[in-house]
Design a protein around this motif. Structure first.
Motif, PDB file in Angstrom:
ATOM      1  N   ILE A  85       0.799   2.400  -3.646  1.00  0.00           N
ATOM      2  CA  ILE A  85      -0.422   2.630  -4.413  1.00  0.00           C
ATOM      3  C   ILE A  85      -1.201   3.797  -3.822  1.00  0.00           C
ATOM      4  CG2 ILE A  85      -0.608   0.193  -5.036  1.00  0.00           C
ATOM      5  CD1 ILE A  85      -2.930   0.000  -3.036  1.00  0.00           C
ATOM      6  N   GLN A 108     -11.125  11.216   2.692  1.00  0.00           N
ATOM      7  CA  GLN A 108     -10.054  10.860   3.604  1.00  0.00           C
ATOM      8  C   GLN A 108      -9.542  12.098   4.320  1.00  0.00           C
ATOM      9  OE1 GLN A 108      -6.398   9.719   1.652  1.00  0.00           O
ATOM     10  NE2 GLN A 108      -7.201  10.352  -0.323  1.00  0.00           N
ATOM     11  N   ARG A 111       0.021  13.292  16.747  1.00  0.00           N
ATOM     12  CA  ARG A 111      -0.548  14.161  15.711  1.00  0.00           C
ATOM     13  C   ARG A 111      -2.047  13.898  15.553  1.00  0.00           C
ATOM     14  NH1 ARG A 111       0.701  17.566  11.759  1.00  0.00           N
ATOM     15  NH2 ARG A 111       2.955  17.313  11.749  1.00  0.00           N
ATOM     16  N   ASP A 168      -3.792  20.326   7.169  1.00  0.00           N
ATOM     17  CA  ASP A 168      -3.614  19.431   8.325  1.00  0.00           C
ATOM     18  C   ASP A 168      -3.703  17.971   7.903  1.00  0.00           C
ATOM     19  OD1 ASP A 168      -3.208  21.117  10.601  1.00  0.00           O
ATOM     20  OD2 ASP A 168      -5.257  21.813  10.335  1.00  0.00           O
ATOM     21  N   SER A 169      -4.665  17.670   7.046  1.00  0.00           N
ATOM     22  CA  SER A 169      -4.794  16.292   6.576  1.00  0.00           C
ATOM     23  C   SER A 169      -3.557  15.889   5.798  1.00  0.00           C
ATOM     24  CB  SER A 169      -6.027  16.148   5.688  1.00  0.00           C
ATOM     25  OG  SER A 169      -7.196  16.367   6.433  1.00  0.00           O
ATOM     26  N   TRP A 201      -9.930  15.418   6.980  1.00  0.00           N
ATOM     27  CA  TRP A 201     -10.597  15.711   8.258  1.00  0.00           C
ATOM     28  C   TRP A 201     -11.582  16.854   8.057  1.00  0.00           C
ATOM     29  CZ3 TRP A 201      -9.124  14.031  13.537  1.00  0.00           C
ATOM     30  CH2 TRP A 201      -8.373  12.843  13.491  1.00  0.00           C
ATOM     31  N   VAL A 226       0.821  -1.220   0.000  1.00  0.00           N
ATOM     32  CA  VAL A 226       0.000   0.000   0.000  1.00  0.00           C
ATOM     33  C   VAL A 226       0.853   1.267   0.000  1.00  0.00           C
ATOM     34  CG1 VAL A 226      -2.003  -1.063   1.065  1.00  0.00           C
ATOM     35  CG2 VAL A 226      -0.286   0.011   2.514  1.00  0.00           C
ATOM     36  N   ARG A 227       2.133   1.136   0.369  1.00  0.00           N
ATOM     37  CA  ARG A 227       3.010   2.298   0.315  1.00  0.00           C
ATOM     38  C   ARG A 227       3.159   2.802  -1.121  1.00  0.00           C
ATOM     39  NH1 ARG A 227       6.232   2.447   4.755  1.00  0.00           N
ATOM     40  NH2 ARG A 227       6.711   0.241   4.735  1.00  0.00           N
ATOM     41  N   GLU A 263      -0.535  17.013   6.215  1.00  0.00           N
ATOM     42  CA  GLU A 263       0.596  16.799   7.122  1.00  0.00           C
ATOM     43  C   GLU A 263       0.473  15.472   7.866  1.00  0.00           C
ATOM     44  OE1 GLU A 263       1.003  20.375   9.404  1.00  0.00           O
ATOM     45  OE2 GLU A 263       1.827  21.443   7.665  1.00  0.00           O
ATOM     46  N   LEU A 264      -0.780  15.114   8.166  1.00  0.00           N
ATOM     47  CA  LEU A 264      -0.984  13.802   8.791  1.00  0.00           C
ATOM     48  C   LEU A 264      -0.514  12.698   7.843  1.00  0.00           C
ATOM     49  CD1 LEU A 264      -2.236  12.112  11.125  1.00  0.00           C
ATOM     50  CD2 LEU A 264      -4.333  12.065   9.802  1.00  0.00           C
ATOM     51  N   LEU A 265      -0.858  12.843   6.577  1.00  0.00           N
ATOM     52  CA  LEU A 265      -0.443  11.832   5.597  1.00  0.00           C
ATOM     53  C   LEU A 265       1.080  11.771   5.484  1.00  0.00           C
ATOM     54  CD1 LEU A 265      -3.193  12.463   2.950  1.00  0.00           C
ATOM     55  CD2 LEU A 265      -2.780  10.329   4.163  1.00  0.00           C
ATOM     56  N   ARG A 266       1.725  12.939   5.605  1.00  0.00           N
ATOM     57  CA  ARG A 266       3.181  12.945   5.584  1.00  0.00           C
ATOM     58  C   ARG A 266       3.719  12.038   6.686  1.00  0.00           C
ATOM     59  NH1 ARG A 266       5.505  18.278   7.704  1.00  0.00           N
ATOM     60  NH2 ARG A 266       4.800  17.244   9.591  1.00  0.00           N
ATOM     61  N   ASP A 267       3.140  12.154   7.889  1.00  0.00           N
ATOM     62  CA  ASP A 267       3.595  11.321   9.002  1.00  0.00           C
ATOM     63  C   ASP A 267       3.222   9.857   8.798  1.00  0.00           C
ATOM     64  OD1 ASP A 267       4.562  13.585  10.033  1.00  0.00           O
ATOM     65  OD2 ASP A 267       3.347  13.596  11.872  1.00  0.00           O
ATOM     66  N   ILE A 268       2.030   9.628   8.256  1.00  0.00           N
ATOM     67  CA  ILE A 268       1.592   8.241   8.060  1.00  0.00           C
ATOM     68  C   ILE A 268       2.523   7.517   7.094  1.00  0.00           C
ATOM     69  CG2 ILE A 268      -0.194   6.818   6.975  1.00  0.00           C
ATOM     70  CD1 ILE A 268      -2.280   8.625   8.202  1.00  0.00           C
ATOM     71  N   TYR A 269       2.898   8.182   6.005  1.00  0.00           N
ATOM     72  CA  TYR A 269       3.745   7.538   5.005  1.00  0.00           C
ATOM     73  C   TYR A 269       5.230   7.734   5.298  1.00  0.00           C
ATOM     74  CZ  TYR A 269      -0.278   6.456   2.100  1.00  0.00           C
ATOM     75  OH  TYR A 269      -1.458   5.936   1.633  1.00  0.00           O
ATOM     76  N   ARG A 270       5.544   8.363   6.439  1.00  0.00           N
ATOM     77  CA  ARG A 270       6.933   8.605   6.834  1.00  0.00           C
ATOM     78  C   ARG A 270       7.731   9.276   5.718  1.00  0.00           C
ATOM     79  NH1 ARG A 270       6.461   3.102   9.002  1.00  0.00           N
ATOM     80  NH2 ARG A 270       6.664   3.122  11.269  1.00  0.00           N
ATOM     81  N   ARG A 300       0.482   1.553   7.876  1.00  0.00           N
ATOM     82  CA  ARG A 300       0.759   1.628   9.312  1.00  0.00           C
ATOM     83  C   ARG A 300      -0.093   0.613  10.044  1.00  0.00           C
ATOM     84  NH1 ARG A 300       4.184   6.153  10.129  1.00  0.00           N
ATOM     85  NH2 ARG A 300       4.421   5.385  12.250  1.00  0.00           N
TER      86      ARG A 300
END
Lengths: 331, 267, 268
Positions: free
Chosen positions: A99, A108, B10, A117-118, A110, A96-97, A120-127, B103
């Motif tokens: 696709i 998807q 976060r 903000d959403s 907020w 999934v990383r 930036e969250l995705l940035r953290d989720i996908y590292r 994740r």
């Protein structure tokens, strides 16, 4: 090897029967019956890197089941499925990383917070590293014209604006493969064009493989080099849209503006070789097969018998063709 | 791990900002939560005012049991809210989105919502606990205070584990979820009185199967220096906060099993 | 509102509930569990004293079971659909319909409360009357007790639906409406006797509790059923329930009229 290889995929679901009526509701308390639905009944195809493929079929034909299997959410009962050399559900996280998925009917983002903000969250989720993130963000913001939207809470966006943001959100991690599930549903004409343009550019410039499911034939016509049509769990037709529809859409349509009023029966009797499908006032619509009667011959025939003010030859509307195709394929 | 914590924080910060969009209605939610959970203590107070004592326990002592279990439950209601509402995500298909992210699913579900309004229950639990401690006029050592805090956190984990089980159940059927309320809401109702007042199987169930007794009963036996009618030695009381942690980890294993099931059925 | 429409509302509610068979079972189990916890706590309290109490332990057990059986009858919330209608301002369209809005909502409230109660009360009654050991069971009342219980339960339904309507109507004033929706469950639970049987509250509070409308919801029927009140007293208590119902209906109608004016003036 092709980027996506699917061979003889099968999947069945168990569905609880629910019947109408008070008595049946009571009976359901005691005993519930199930039916098996064969969602996929031996599906095979290959997709090469960089293709833009349309995946068509009526609701419940097995489209979303296929997409779910390809994206690693769902296990098939039988069959082979390899995407970028991986078996999606066995290496879900790695898979999934790479696709991206856009569901036209689900968000998807907020709802109450600014779009950024959403992201930036995705940035953290996908590292993602800051540098990569900034580079990609800049690019999508630029091409999708999101500059003024980033600070706006999602709930205040129009549907078209939101869909642009959804697309951006699905692309922040630079996926090699993108699934679009009805991305233009409910959009106004302008937004549709923006989304279409963007998908086309993405595919051409970055070489991203795109699989598009939609009911909007204009999307398919504008974007897809190749389509697959699924019905009752089987792929029933595949190839260029034009080639597939040629069989059912051999016929062209001739619209003639007559000078004078005639009855349907009279017109029919005078114009053999073409079928009168509609008569609106003085406007007569004929369908004809150019292989059997050439357009100049038909026009000559008509103008010999009627006073003609104006005429026009067109292809049949694509939606009609597709629904006829579904009919011909018995789906 | 550190990366995971950063991501979780976060999520929490986004969730909090979403909830504080409408401060007036948020405040109302908190006050409502405080009131509806606070009446529980009112009922206990009413019974004490009529009967004087609950077996060998006084009202301030019961206040300690009450305060600890409510604070623990409030923590899990806030932090494990995502699991509590997971059945909606499953039904609407939004759970698919979670599977599409590289994740841990549990982390993402936790991140769905951190429900701040539960601070109402937490606050009333804290007030009752404080009142109990002051009324008992006992001197509490630092170690004992630590045990109370650890037991509350352990209790938060224990209840969170139950929410995880509830969420896992929703992969099979959304109809049966209310059964879990027996152990969550029912558990709070049960554990706000000393577990020793209950009988037989019922008490065994909440001591050994779902170890509610580790949230407040065992720790308080040590702190109140009370001989345990159930025969648990005091040194074991000091270990009881770990039970919540172990329980939570076990529940996460069940969760992973559920996710695999979801994979193969599409629910 | 005519009977047909009313029957249709009832039917729909039932069908909806039937779909969730396991949910119903789970709900009943939950009610038993809460009932047993309450009874065990009460038992421990009763064992701590030798003084006579206004309610015998046996009566307290019955009181708790009746509360659990009638749980869904309590007006803890409004009618979700109506509240959404009011909140969105779409209630203005309801004015186009040829029916009295208050009565229509009242009928819906009856269906909302009675349908789930029937489904859940029957098993609770069966088990607590006939299955449980006598110590923890509901005792069968005298004929007079039955009659008084039935009358006072009807009174409780009438009263509960008037309160439900008030909750619905409070949504016209959004912020305070939300607040009322949040606080009403707490108020209802504690003052109706659902939390602790009202006779066990301190003596000084008894007069006040009896005067408030909420005692009519759980306390009154339960006390007649368990024989804590003599059936001859039914007229006093029924009158109290009905007077409160009348007051709340009049108040509700006034508020509804005012709320509708607000909506119409603001243009939705």
């Amino acid at each position: 090897m092709a980027q996506i290889v699917v061979q003889d995929l099968r999947k069945a679901f168990k569905v609880a029967k629910r019947e109408a009526g008070l008595w049946n509701a009571f009976r359901g308390l005691v005993k519930r019956e199930y039916t098996h639905v064969q969602a996929l009944d031996g599906v095979s195809f290959e997709i090469e890197e960089g293709e833009l493929v349309g995946y068509l079929g009526p609701n419940g034909a097995g489209k979303s089941t296929t997409i779910k299997i390809l994206s690693g959410i769902l296990l098939p009962d039988e069959g082979i499925c390899q995407v970028m050399g991986r078996i999606p559900w066995q290496e879900r996280i790695d898979h999934v990383r790479e696709i991206g998925v856009v569901f036209g009917q689900r968000s998807q983002l907020w709802w109450d917070l600014p779009v950024i903000d959403s992201f930036e969250l995705l940035r953290d989720i996908y590292r993602l590293s800051s540098a990569d993130y900034r580079k990609t963000l800049e690019k999508v913001v630029d091409t999708l014209e999101l500059t003024d939207l980033l600070e706006v809470p999602v709930r205040q966006l129009s549907l078209g604006q939101r869909m642009r943001c959804e697309l951006a959100a699905s692309l922040l991690h630079n996926p090699k493969l993108l699934f679009l599930d009805e991305p233009t549903i409910g959009l106004d004409a302008v937004s549709k064009l923006v989304v279409r343009d963007f998908v086309k550019t993405l595919n051409e410039e970055q070489g991203t493989t795109v699989i598009l499911t939609t009911h909007d034939m204009d999307d398919i016509e504008a974007l897809c080099s190749r389509v697959m049509i699924i019905g009752r769990g089987k792929i029933l037709a595949r190839g260029k849209l034009k080639d597939i529809t040629r069989e059912v859409a051999r016929e062209r349509r001739l619209v003639v503006e007559l000078d004078g009023d005639y009855s349907k029966e009279y017109i029919r009797s005078q114009v053999p070789g073409a079928e009168l499908v509609k008569l609106e006032g003085k406007q007569a619509h004929f369908d004809f097969d150019p292989a059997r009667i050439s357009p100049p011959e038909l026009i000559a025939n008509i103008s010999a018998r009627f006073q003609v003010r104006d005429l026009l030859i067109e292809n049949q509307p694509i939606d009609e063709v597709i629904s006829r195709l579904y009919g011909e394929l018995h789906i | 791990m550190r990366d995971g914590i950063r991501l979780y924080l976060r999520y929490v910060s986004m969730s909090l900002r979403s909830q504080l969009q409408y401060p007036a209605s948020f405040l109302m939610l908190v006050v409502g939560n405080l009131a509806i959970t606070g009446i529980e203590f009112l009922t206990i107070w009413a019974l004490f005012s009529r009967f004087g004592s609950l077996g060998e326990w006084s009202l301030p002592e019961v206040a300690l049991f009450y305060g600890m279990v409510h604070m623990a439950f409030a923590i899990s209601e806030a932090a494990a809210r995502g699991f509590d509402i997971l059945h909606r995500q499953v039904r609407s298909g939004d759970f698919d989105r979670i599977l599409l992210r590289p994740r841990s699913t549990a982390l993402q579900v936790m991140g769905l919502e951190f429900q701040l309004l539960r601070v109402g229950r937490f606050a009333q639990g804290l007030v009752v606990l404080r009142w109990g401690l002051t009324s008992l006029k006992m001197s509490i050592t630092f170690a004992e205070l630590l045990l109370i805090v650890a037991a509350i956190i352990g209790g938060g984990l224990l209840f969170s584990g139950l929410f995880v089980l509830q969420a896992t159940l929703s992969f099979w059927s959304v109809d049966s979820l209310e059964v879990v309320n027996l152990t969550t809401y029912g558990g709070v109702e049960t554990a706000q009185a000393p577990i020793s007042i209950y009988r037989g199987y019922f008490r065994s169930f909440f001591t050994w199967v779902i170890p509610l007794a580790t949230i407040n009963y065992f720790p308080l036996m040590a702190i109140l220096d009370h001989a345990d009618p159930l025969g648990i030695p005091h040194w074991l009381s000091w270990l009881s906060p770990l039970a919540g942690l172990v329980f939570f980890v076990l529940c996460l294993q069940v969760w992973n099993f559920g996710v695999r099931h979801y994979h193969s059925t599409g629910s | 509102m005519n009977r047909r429409a009313y029957q249709a509302i009832m039917r729909l509610r039932f069908m909806l509930l039937m779909q969730y068979r396991i949910a119903a079972l789970a709900g009943i189990t939950t009610q038993f569990m809460f009932g047993f916890v309450k009874i065990m706590v009460l038992e421990a309290f009763y064992l701590s004293t030798t003084q006579p109490q206004p309610l015998t332990f046996q009566q307290a057990v019955g009181y708790v079971w009746l509360g659990q059986a009638m749980l869904r009858l309590l007006p803890w919330d409004g009618d979700g659909e109506i509240q959404a209608l009011v909140r969105s301002g779409n209630v203005a369209y309801e004015l186009c319909r040829p029916l009295d809005l208050y009565s229509h909502w009242y009928a819906r409230a009856i269906a909302l409360r009675v349908a789930p109660t029937l489904l859940r009360a029957v098993p609770v009654f069966l088990v607590t009357l006939f299955v449980l050991p006598p110590k923890y069971a509901l005792s069968i009342p005298t004929a007079g007790g039955w009659a008084a219980w039935i009358l006072s339960t009807l009174g409780a339904i009438a009263l509960g639906c008037a309160i439900t309507n008030l909750i619905n109507i409070s949504m016209f004033w959004t912020i305070s409406g939300e607040g009322i929706s949040r606080l009403i469950p707490a108020v209802v639970i504690i003052l109706s006797g659902m939390g602790v049987p009202l006779p066990l509250f301190p003596d000084w509070s008894q007069r006040l509790l009896e005067l408030l409308p909420f005692a009519g919801l759980v306390d009154t029927p339960a006390r007649f059923f368990t024989g804590q009140l003599s059936p001859t007293m039914i007229w006093v208590f029924l009158a109290r329930q009905l007077v409160w119902t009348a007051i709340l209906i009049i108040w509700g109608r006034r508020l509804l009229a005012r709320g509708l004016r607000r909506v119409v003036v603001q243009g939705g």
